[in-house]
Design a protein around this motif. Sequence first.
Motif, PDB file in Angstrom:
ATOM      1  N   ASP A 321       0.842  -1.197   0.000  1.00 44.53           N
ATOM      2  CA  ASP A 321       0.000   0.000   0.000  1.00 44.53           C
ATOM      3  C   ASP A 321       0.876   1.246   0.000  1.00 44.53           C
ATOM      4  O   ASP A 321       1.912   1.278   0.675  1.00 44.53           O
ATOM      5  CB  ASP A 321      -0.902  -0.005   1.243  1.00 44.53           C
ATOM      6  N   THR A 322       0.483   2.241  -0.766  1.00 44.62           N
ATOM      7  CA  THR A 322       1.234   3.503  -0.797  1.00 44.62           C
ATOM      8  C   THR A 322       0.430   4.605  -0.128  1.00 44.62           C
ATOM      9  O   THR A 322      -0.806   4.605  -0.176  1.00 44.62           O
ATOM     10  CB  THR A 322       1.540   3.943  -2.245  1.00 44.62           C
ATOM     11  N   THR A 324       0.231   8.806  -0.220  1.00 49.28           N
ATOM     12  CA  THR A 324       0.662   9.866  -1.121  1.00 49.28           C
ATOM     13  C   THR A 324       0.018  11.207  -0.754  1.00 49.28           C
ATOM     14  O   THR A 324      -0.772  11.298   0.181  1.00 49.28           O
ATOM     15  CB  THR A 324       0.266   9.525  -2.571  1.00 49.28           C
ATOM     16  N   ILE A 337       5.239   3.834   2.275  1.00 45.73           N
ATOM     17  CA  ILE A 337       4.843   2.526   1.742  1.00 45.73           C
ATOM     18  C   ILE A 337       4.655   1.585   2.921  1.00 45.73           C
ATOM     19  O   ILE A 337       5.450   1.597   3.867  1.00 45.73           O
ATOM     20  CB  ILE A 337       5.925   1.946   0.795  1.00 45.73           C
ATOM     21  N   GLY A 380      -3.244  -5.999  -3.171  1.00 46.46           N
ATOM     22  CA  GLY A 380      -3.554  -4.610  -2.859  1.00 46.46           C
ATOM     23  C   GLY A 380      -5.053  -4.359  -2.821  1.00 46.46           C
ATOM     24  O   GLY A 380      -5.856  -5.199  -3.227  1.00 46.46           O
ATOM     25  N   ASP A 386      -1.782   2.152  -6.708  1.00 46.17           N
ATOM     26  CA  ASP A 386      -0.420   1.969  -6.208  1.00 46.17           C
ATOM     27  C   ASP A 386       0.550   1.684  -7.357  1.00 46.17           C
ATOM     28  O   ASP A 386       1.673   2.192  -7.365  1.00 46.17           O
ATOM     29  CB  ASP A 386      -0.385   0.821  -5.193  1.00 46.17           C
ATOM     30  N   SER A 460      -2.592  -2.203   5.048  1.00 46.00           N
ATOM     31  CA  SER A 460      -2.020  -3.348   4.326  1.00 46.00           C
ATOM     32  C   SER A 460      -2.307  -4.657   5.062  1.00 46.00           C
ATOM     33  O   SER A 460      -2.538  -5.699   4.439  1.00 46.00           O
ATOM     34  CB  SER A 460      -0.517  -3.159   4.105  1.00 46.00           C
TER      35      SER A 460
END
Length: 881
Positions: A321-322, A324, A337, A380, A386, A460
Amino acid sequence: MNLFVFDGTALVYKAFYALPQMTNSKGLQTNAVFGLAKMLSKFLREHIKEDDSVIFVMDSKEKTFRHTLFESYKANRKPAPDEMIEQLPYVEKLVKALNIPLLKGTGYEADDVIATLAKRYSNKFDTIYVVTGDKDLLQLVGGNVRVLRFSSTGVTDLKEYDENTVVKRYGVKPYQMGDYLALVGDKSDNVPGVKGIGDKTAVKLLTSYGNLNEIYEHLDEIQKRYSNLLKDGKDSAFLSRKLVELSYDVPIELDLKPYSGPNKSDLSKLFDELEFASLKKEFKLYEDVDARKNTYSIIDSLDKLDEVLEKAKKNGKIAFDTETTSLNPIDAKLVGISLSWETESYYIPLGHAEGKNLPIGDVVSKFKEFFENSNVKVIGQNVKYDLSVMKKYGLEFKPYFDTMIAAYLLNPNERRFSLDELAMKYLGYKTITYTEIAGKNGDFSKVAVEEAGKYSAEDSDVTYRLYKKLVKKMYEYDLLNVFHDIEMPLVEVLSTMELNGVYVDTNYLKEISERYSKKLSEIEDKIYELAGGMPFNINSPKQVSEVLFKRLGLHPRKRTKSRAFSTNAKILEEMRDEHPIIPLLLEYRKYFKLKSTYLDALPKMVNPKTSRVHTSFNQTGTSTGRLSSSDPNLQNIPARNEEGREIRKAIKAQKPGWIILSADYSQIELRVLAHVSEDPALIEAFKNGIDIHIATAAKVFGVKEEEVTKEMRRVGKMVNFAVTYGVSSYGLAKRLGMSNSDAQLLIANYFQNYPKVKEYLDSTVKFAKENGYVKTLFGRRRDIPAMKSKNYNVVEEGKRMAINAPIQGSAADMIKIAMARIHEKLKKFQAMMILQVHDELVFELPKEEVKEVKNIVKENMENVIKLKVPLVVDMEEGETW
């Protein structure tokens, strides 16, 4: 210490009629239970305090003593709808799970039970509140008894009635309400009252004489007109009073205790069965975070990252998982991340304003090596985002599992697939929300590293746990092939397409916009002139309604929810020939919509970094499997009218020497219908390359193909699509502007000439009714809960879905498979796939690649599956779309 008595029957009716029809995936109607649960949730939360008690009272099935008194009692009332009756067992389950005592009085109404409770417990509580919508129960108001009545608009708004409120609203005191209703009657219960005596007269009489007996004792003092009415209606008056009088001695046994809250286990199971994920959150029926075994760790050095990645390799699967700075991957900058598997979750801070961050370049390099040199499978939630973000940093990975897409495949009729929703639905777990961590419009880079780590590592972790749950469910539903062979390969394709974007000629759009402004101004002037010379807001439905139906005196068709007369497009089309202002209003709306939706909006959506528009393609946006497009929706630009084609010209190649290529499946849904129905006449027409609409027109009109006129072909086309979309003869009649009997004849002729199609449609509907779902050629599944309804209209809608879903869904699957294959083949070319519009793919490419790319596209689209009829792709190329 207060007692709250719920008039349960009234609450259930209120909930049922206040909410639209709702069903769970098994076809069970749920709107009444859902609405009641919402009411009780809010009420228990806002009103019930320690030591307060709660009782829920419902009518029993048996007739009451009032029916003996007056056979026609409640005869006017429509029987309870089947859709509500089937929910009553679940209403009782809900009340029981909430730990609220449920009472019924055999031979008595709920009102009598409530009156008995109010009398019995009047000395044991500070205040007794009766929660109802029924004015009969206002008789109870007085002393420490209050009534809480719902408003007419909602299911949770309540107004409190004490003695003063009753007098202000009805003009009589609470104890006079029985006599008041005896005089004026009650239409809802078919209480007759006294004919000719209205509200004002009844109030005047009761103010002067106090009660019904005294009124009849003083008839000689009352104005002759009313005394005559009272004499004639005496029997009716006293019968009516007996009907509305409450019984205070219903034999009930009750061990009343302070309310202790719901049985969380039973309530959670019930909400799971009814699929009320949002209510599980509302009642806080989720797992205790502190009871979790998983530990969330911050990776604060590159050496620790190396250790974690080695562990990840050994596990073989990781949730990724990101975090941002933006929801738009083009503009998004990496902040962090997170990784998770089994009982381990980690967060790597990269761009926080405060706290220790690892260098992004080094972290990306390590991940690049990790993905290239291991066979780790990436899981994800909405993993396309992502992937798109990481591509910008020069890192790619192959997505293995997307929990959002998996949940969608399991229930494509749903519309919400956020991680928060799925965690609650499948894990009974409440996640930390983005708003809780970063504020409503917060910047994640400003969140402290520790807090961000908890949030992201939890995401995540939850994603990994959802994967383990959902993969089993997909196996049970036989959906793994659709998931792995069609949907997951498409993730990479759509990510690339979204990053590619489309080039839009903004100067060209500006020119059209200016032209449309002049056109709209001219139409505006004509409309005002026809409306009597008075300007009004043409974009206001309310003002248009007033002009059409009050000022011009046109006949209205139907009302909106706000009770205003509707002026929607469908209504105006029906009225087109009734006044010259109607076609002008339709024309104005057409140009205004095109101008506001595309001409003025698209230039604002051009990304300054790329000079292109980047739409989002959604895999979970439709119930049939088709892709949808948003921000902006480029699939909705009209293709069949001149104005739409004019707007499409704005989409062109950005570089000199490049062109646009379009590849469109020819009549793909009708070809799928020919294949699945195995109708010989339909198959032969496609095999011989005959225009299928001409072939159908010839058959339904009983003429030779060469005798088919343009208008006949239009009808033939409409009949073809009416069949594939399950449209009824009534619907076809409306579309073609003909009588229902003529439309029925057309459909009968169609089925006479294509009998195997009729067999197929009937067998599909039968399968849906028996099994509750239908499938595409590739195994995509859609539940059809409407088929289990007892409502005719709902079942008919279910039939249309059952007929259309396998055909449209199979066509959607085919183009998705083709997209993935073409995407792989185009990796060695400069050519870019930039748009998908249902059965059409659009490419941007250099002229020197046209020949090869056309061959690749045509070959992969036409050979995506072997059908009993050929698949044909129409291709066009040019400077603009």
